[in-house]
Design an enzyme around this catalytic site. Structure first.
Site, short mmCIF file in Angstrom:
data_model
loop_
_atom_site.label_atom_id
_atom_site.label_comp_id
_atom_site.label_asym_id
_atom_site.label_seq_id
_atom_site.Cartn_x
_atom_site.Cartn_y
_atom_site.Cartn_z
N PRO A 2 0.84 -1.21 0.00
CA PRO A 2 0.00 0.00 0.00
C PRO A 2 0.88 1.26 0.00
CG PRO A 2 -0.71 -1.54 1.69
CD PRO A 2 0.59 -2.06 1.16
N GLU A 3 0.52 2.21 -0.83
CA GLU A 3 1.24 3.48 -0.88
C GLU A 3 0.29 4.59 -0.42
OE1 GLU A 3 3.27 3.88 -4.70
OE2 GLU A 3 3.59 1.72 -4.80
N ARG A 108 1.71 -12.02 5.49
CA ARG A 108 3.15 -12.26 5.61
C ARG A 108 3.74 -11.80 6.94
NH1 ARG A 108 6.06 -10.47 0.19
NH2 ARG A 108 7.85 -11.08 1.44
#
Ligand SMILES: [Zn+2]
Length: 266
Positions: A2-3, A108
């Protein structure tokens, strides 16, 4: 990962549903994502706090609490915030005073939750460069002039500019017709002006479409962000350029897949 547009989307959605609510229970299914303090202090420090404000700094999300402390959330590669959640498939969940649950999912386990006295004191926050929306062209020109490194990794460097990552760097460079491997200092004034404008426009459009659901990113509701269908180069290897029909190329720069049009981008 995500940015800025994805984190901004989540921030805006959280503002509509969790602001003013109290955290009544903290459910920990995997403590690995809790970076500080220890598990029991994390729970004690959060319980019965009201969420007073929600902020974003670069890719970091911050919940300001009634105790004066802050819960800083970094989604990293596969973090998700989902509301209403179920409290079962998450790594950590927060039950709120409305009876609903806010889930922090993270396949993760690279995400980071921190309960802090002051989020501004985090080292990586202090080291952060300005956000594109806070940057004027003169400052941007000055910042680029001293840099001999390649433009794409420079745009992704959070100490240089915060909020832009691999995806939006590739998209903005395509739109500005600049090759990702150009040394930053080689850009003309016109190219710099164009690049800053395209960075801002790309981020704004992505926010309007609630981000790009590549990897694991979803909106707070669990729905995917829509911006992927507007990508011009990212993820389009071997497909025709939307401008010139040449085939989009993918190379690796610093271990990251880099997409560009070999004809449009010089
Ligand atoms: Zn092209």
């Amino acid at each position: 990962m995500p940015e800025l547009p994805e984190v901004e989307t989540i921030k805006r959605e959280l503002g509509k549903v969790i602001l003013g609510k109290k955290i009544t229970e903290i459910i920990i299914n995997n403590p690995k994502v809790i970076k500080e303090p220890g598990r029991s202090d994390f729970v004690k420090g959060l319980k019965n706090n009201t969420i007073k404000n929600i902020l974003r700094k670069g890719k970091l999300l911050i919940l300001e609490l009634s105790s004066g402390k802050d819960l800083a959330i970094h989604l990293r590669m596969t973090g998700q915030l989902v509301y209403p959640g179920n409290g079962k498939t998450s790594r950590v969940s927060f039950r709120l005073s409305d009876g609903e649950i806010l889930d922090f999912n993270d396949r993760r386990l690279l995400g980071e939750l921190r309960l802090l006295d002051k989020w501004e004191e985090l080292k990586f926050v202090k080291d952060m460069g300005p956000e594109p929306f806070d940057l004027g062209i003169e400052k941007f020109k000055e910042m680029l002039a001293k840099k001999k490194t390649k433009i794409k990794p420079l745009l992704m460097d959070q100490t240089f500019i915060s909020g832009v990552g691999n995806l939006y760097a590739a998209e903005a460079l395509f739109r500005a017709r600049i090759h990702p491997e150009r040394p930053a200092s080689s850009l003309s004034d016109k190219e710099k002006e164009n690049l800053l404008k395209e960075i801002k426009d790309t981020l704004k459009e992505a926010i309007e479409h609630k981000g790009s659901s590549i990897d694991q990113y979803v909106q707070l509701s669990g729905q995917r962000g829509d911006y992927v269908k507007y990508h011009k180069v990212y993820g389009r290897e071997g497909k025709p350029c939307v401008v010139c029909k040449a085939l989009i190329k993918r190379t690796s720069m610093g271990g990251r897949g880099t997409y560009f049009c070999p004809k449009c981008q010089r």
